[in-house]
Scaffold this motif. Structure first.
Motif, PDB file in Angstrom:
ATOM      1  N   GLY A   1       0.826  -1.202   0.000  1.00 11.09           N
ATOM      2  CA  GLY A   1       0.000   0.000   0.000  1.00 11.09           C
ATOM      3  C   GLY A   1       0.849   1.236   0.000  1.00 11.09           C
ATOM      4  O   GLY A   1       1.509   1.553  -0.980  1.00 11.09           O
ATOM      5  N   TRP A   2       0.943   1.909   1.149  1.00 12.47           N
ATOM      6  CA  TRP A   2       1.621   3.211   1.212  1.00 12.47           C
ATOM      7  C   TRP A   2       3.126   3.039   1.181  1.00 12.47           C
ATOM      8  O   TRP A   2       3.669   2.159   0.506  1.00 12.47           O
ATOM      9  CB  TRP A   2       1.074   3.976   2.419  1.00 12.47           C
ATOM     10  N   TRP A   3       3.892   3.842   1.936  1.00 15.06           N
ATOM     11  CA  TRP A   3       5.321   3.978   1.705  1.00 15.06           C
ATOM     12  C   TRP A   3       6.111   2.693   1.889  1.00 15.06           C
ATOM     13  O   TRP A   3       7.231   2.565   1.381  1.00 15.06           O
ATOM     14  CB  TRP A   3       5.916   5.067   2.603  1.00 15.06           C
ATOM     15  N   SER A   4       5.556   1.712   2.569  1.00 18.29           N
ATOM     16  CA  SER A   4       6.289   0.485   2.844  1.00 18.29           C
ATOM     17  C   SER A   4       6.856  -0.149   1.586  1.00 18.29           C
ATOM     18  O   SER A   4       7.930  -0.745   1.605  1.00 18.29           O
ATOM     19  CB  SER A   4       5.382  -0.519   3.561  1.00 18.29           C
ATOM     20  N   SER A   5       6.134  -0.019   0.472  1.00 19.07           N
ATOM     21  CA  SER A   5       6.637  -0.566  -0.790  1.00 19.07           C
ATOM     22  C   SER A   5       6.502   0.437  -1.930  1.00 19.07           C
ATOM     23  O   SER A   5       6.367   0.055  -3.093  1.00 19.07           O
ATOM     24  CB  SER A   5       5.923  -1.877  -1.132  1.00 19.07           C
ATOM     25  N   SER A   6       6.560   1.706  -1.598  1.00 23.58           N
ATOM     26  CA  SER A   6       6.598   2.757  -2.628  1.00 23.58           C
ATOM     27  C   SER A   6       8.065   3.053  -2.935  1.00 23.58           C
ATOM     28  O   SER A   6       8.644   4.008  -2.421  1.00 23.58           O
ATOM     29  CB  SER A   6       5.876   4.019  -2.140  1.00 23.58           C
ATOM     30  N   TYR A   7       8.653   2.222  -3.781  1.00 22.44           N
ATOM     31  CA  TYR A   7      10.102   2.172  -3.913  1.00 22.44           C
ATOM     32  C   TYR A   7      10.717   3.426  -4.523  1.00 22.44           C
ATOM     33  O   TYR A   7      11.914   3.662  -4.347  1.00 22.44           O
ATOM     34  CB  TYR A   7      10.498   0.956  -4.749  1.00 22.44           C
TER      35      TYR A   7
END
Length: 674
Positions: free
Chosen positions: A138-144
């Motif tokens: 979802g959000w920043w956790s995997s917004s590479y």
């Protein structure tokens, strides 16, 4: 470097003085007792800079200052208030800085302060880690490709190394490896220069931590870090103080990070990065700090400047004047590095750049993850920024919440911009095929020609039936611009050419326009079409650049020149922009293609980007472009045959782009190999 607080060997009196000055900057302030509504990222460096100053000087006053701000941050029950408390940038920033405080000064801190700090870091680190796990996909956790990802994981990594929380460091390390593998190898960054200076330093911090704590050297992994200084360099306006503001940019003076320049200079031996670091931490520092809209800003980076500066790296002024970054479709060209030089920056690519667009689509299809956050990307493919004589002449919007093509130097179709625009995430959930790109790119020799054609038809609503909307931009050796816009639709449309400026343009007696900004001027001449409606008005752009401070608002006033044709299936605009003085452009009569000559033959531009057929009295060519300048060899784009003044300069079986060296002519085999 960071964990041990050990800089490269050698003298650094200026960096030490800067650190000691920063360490006392907040002494007149009272720490907050309760969490303010605004962001508290600044509390972290308010503690870490005095901590390092104490390590360097031994002055107990610096330790006392460190304790004062550390205790203020520790007593807050949450890090972050208005947006995602404990789970976003405030938490990432404070975890990084206060973990370094603990590492550098734990044995000297009051026992109660050290214990409460360690407990608080464990609590906040656990909160951030658990959010990262729970929100994956979802959000920043995997917004590479996004600064929140880099900052939060770097904060988690710093805390993990200091506290011995291997679970945190392993997850952060895995994310960092993915980021480095996915970021464009050309070093470009779709969020723009301001978020480059805000986010990329944390990638460098994480790499520094990883190398020191685990002995793992990932500085060359993927290529992004090794080449990203070039991207930042070529988005620097003449005079070095300001930056080109593609993407979300709070202002034109928030682009410098002396610390990051120094780290890249030290790691890769880049003398130009050392030069930029010296400027940013020296002559430009105070103006950058005062004029920047990004907080905490450049001053709190003193600790990094001290630890990352390598005095053995020689500084050298930049010389390269042309660059192209294929992932972002970004062409940058300038006449020189003098303060009054002319610079153009021209871009076209899918949202986030080609790599991010394609890879995130795979993540969506294969994992069900949304990994490309597009909040800072603009509907600006085909747009350009022009700077000359120390002023911005053709300008960008900067930062906006409701993003529109009408805020850029672009084209409208029946008054409409890109499909699905007028929102924050303009590329979210749109079809994969809706992509812009650059083709026929020429980056000539230094101080030479630059050329590219942006294909942007796919960006408009399908019901408009736009089959072609191609913009060709040519930058001449003297800094003149030639723009050729070719449009086609399956039904008659009104085509509108937009030019954004900081001040109203002046209409001249012959119908030309004059852009004026202070003492800087540029002459705008339209050769086609001749029958149009010309209006000029004000465009107001507003934004809140951070959800952590809801009250913060930015605004910019654009003066928008609109040139609109009658309704027709095809549209064509041929426009020149000449910085300085009276316009010297004249049309060239062409049986096929389009031609413009400047100064009676000083520079000549012949274009045929679609049919690639140019026929005039002096130039006969099968080419997308033939570019001629007195005293320079001809340049061509996608050419198979070129004849100038009756002399055959090229005869090839495959299209050739480049310089036709004189007096020799490339053979068919040579051109084919090229």
């Amino acid at each position: 470097m960071l964990l041990s607080a050990t800089p490269p060997p050698g003298p650094r009196p200026a960096k030490e003085a800067r650190l000691l000055e920063e360490a006392v900057r907040h002494r007149g302030l009272t720490p907050p007792v309760t969490h303010p509504r605004a962001s508290i990222t600044w509390l972290g460096p308010a503690a870490s800079n005095p901590a390092l100053a104490y390590r360097v000087s031994g002055d107990p006053a610096h330790l006392a200052e460190c304790v004062r701000w550390t205790e203020a941050a520790v007593r807050l029950p949450h890090w972050g208030r208005a947006h995602l408390p404990d789970h976003d940038l405030d938490a990432g920033w404070l975890l990084h800085h206060l973990s370094l405080v603990l590492r550098w000064t734990e044995s000297e801190l009051p026992e109660e302060t050290a214990l409460s700090l360690r407990h608080k870091l464990l609590l906040q680190g656990r909160r951030l880690y658990e959010f990262a796990v729970a929100s994956e996909g979802g959000w920043w956790s995997s917004s590479y490709w996004q600064n929140h990802n880099w900052i939060c994981y770097t904060g988690l990594a710093t805390a993990g190394y200091v506290l011995g929380e291997q679970e945190w460091t392993e997850r952060a390390r895995e994310n960092l490896g993915t980021v480095l593998d996915l970021m464009p190898a050309d070093g470009s960054h779709a969020e723009g220069v301001v978020y480059w200076r805000y986010g990329v330093p944390f990638l460098a911090i994480h790499l520094d931590l990883l190398q020191e704590a685990e002995g793992v050297d990932w500085w060359d992994r993927g290529g992004f870090m090794a080449h990203t200084f070039d991207y930042r360099l070529h988005q620097t306006a003449p005079g070095f103080a300001f930056n080109v503001d593609h993407g979300d940019c709070h202002d034109r003076r928030s682009g410098h990070s002396a610390a990051l320049y120094y780290r890249l200079a030290a790691q890769y031996g880049i003398p130009q990065a050392q030069f930029m670091g010296d400027l940013a931490s020296g002559p430009l520092l105070r103006a950058e700090a005062a004029g920047s809209g990004v907080r905490p800003g450049i001053l709190p980076e003193a600790y990094l400047e001290h630890l990352w500066y390598d005095p053995s790296v020689a500084a050298a002024r930049p010389t390269a004047t042309r660059a192209f970054f294929p992932d972002l479709g970004l062409l940058a060209a300038r006449t020189s590095w003098d303060d009054d030089a002319t610079l153009v920056s021209f871009k076209a690519s899918p949202g986030g750049g080609h790599g991010a667009w394609e890879t995130s689509a795979k993540h969506r299809a294969e994992r069900g993850h949304e990994t490309l956050d597009q909040g800072h990307h603009h509907p600006d493919s085909g747009s350009f920024v022009l700077v000359s004589q120390g002023a911005f002449l053709a300008v960008d919007e900067g930062y906006s919440n409701r993003k529109k093509a009408a805020h850029h130097n672009l084209l409208l179709v029946d008054g409409q911009g890109y499909a699905d625009e007028d929102r924050y995430h303009v590329y979210k959930d749109i079809p994969f095929e809706r992509q812009a790109r650059q083709r026929d790119v020429l980056v000539g020799e230094e101080d030479g020609w630059a050329h590219a054609t942006a294909e942007i038809a796919a960006m408009y609503a399908p019901e408009l039936g736009v089959r072609r909307l191609d913009r060709t931009l040519v930058f001449t050796p003297s800094g003149r611009l030639v723009l050729l816009d070719l449009a086609e639709a399956d039904a008659p449309r009104a085509w509108t050419f937009l030019l954004q400026t900081d001040h109203p343009t002046e209409e001249l007696a012959d119908g030309d326009r004059l852009i004026r900004s202070g003492g800087a001027v540029a002459h705008v001449r339209r050769f086609a079409p001749r029958t149009v409606s010309v209006t000029e008005g004000v465009t107001e752009v507003t934004a809140n650049p951070t959800s952590s401070t809801p009250e913060l608002a930015l605004s910019r006033t654009l003066h928008t020149l609109r040139v609109t044709t009658g309704r027709a299936r095809e549209g064509l605009f041929l426009t020149t922009v000449e910085p300085g003085g009276r316009g010297a452009a004249e049309p060239v009569t062409c049986e096929a293609g389009h031609g413009v000559v400047f100064g009676g033959g000083e520079e000549s531009v012949y274009l045929s980007p679609v049919s690639r057929r140019i026929r005039s009295a002096d130039v006969v060519a099968d080419a997308a472009a033939v570019l001629l300048a007195a005293g320079r060899p001809p340049h061509v784009v996608a050419a198979t045959r070129v004849e100038v003044g009756g002399r055959v300069l090229l005869d090839a079986t495959h299209p050739f782009t480049g310089t036709l060296a004189t007096p020799g002519v490339p053979t068919i085999a040579e051109a084919d190999r090229a």
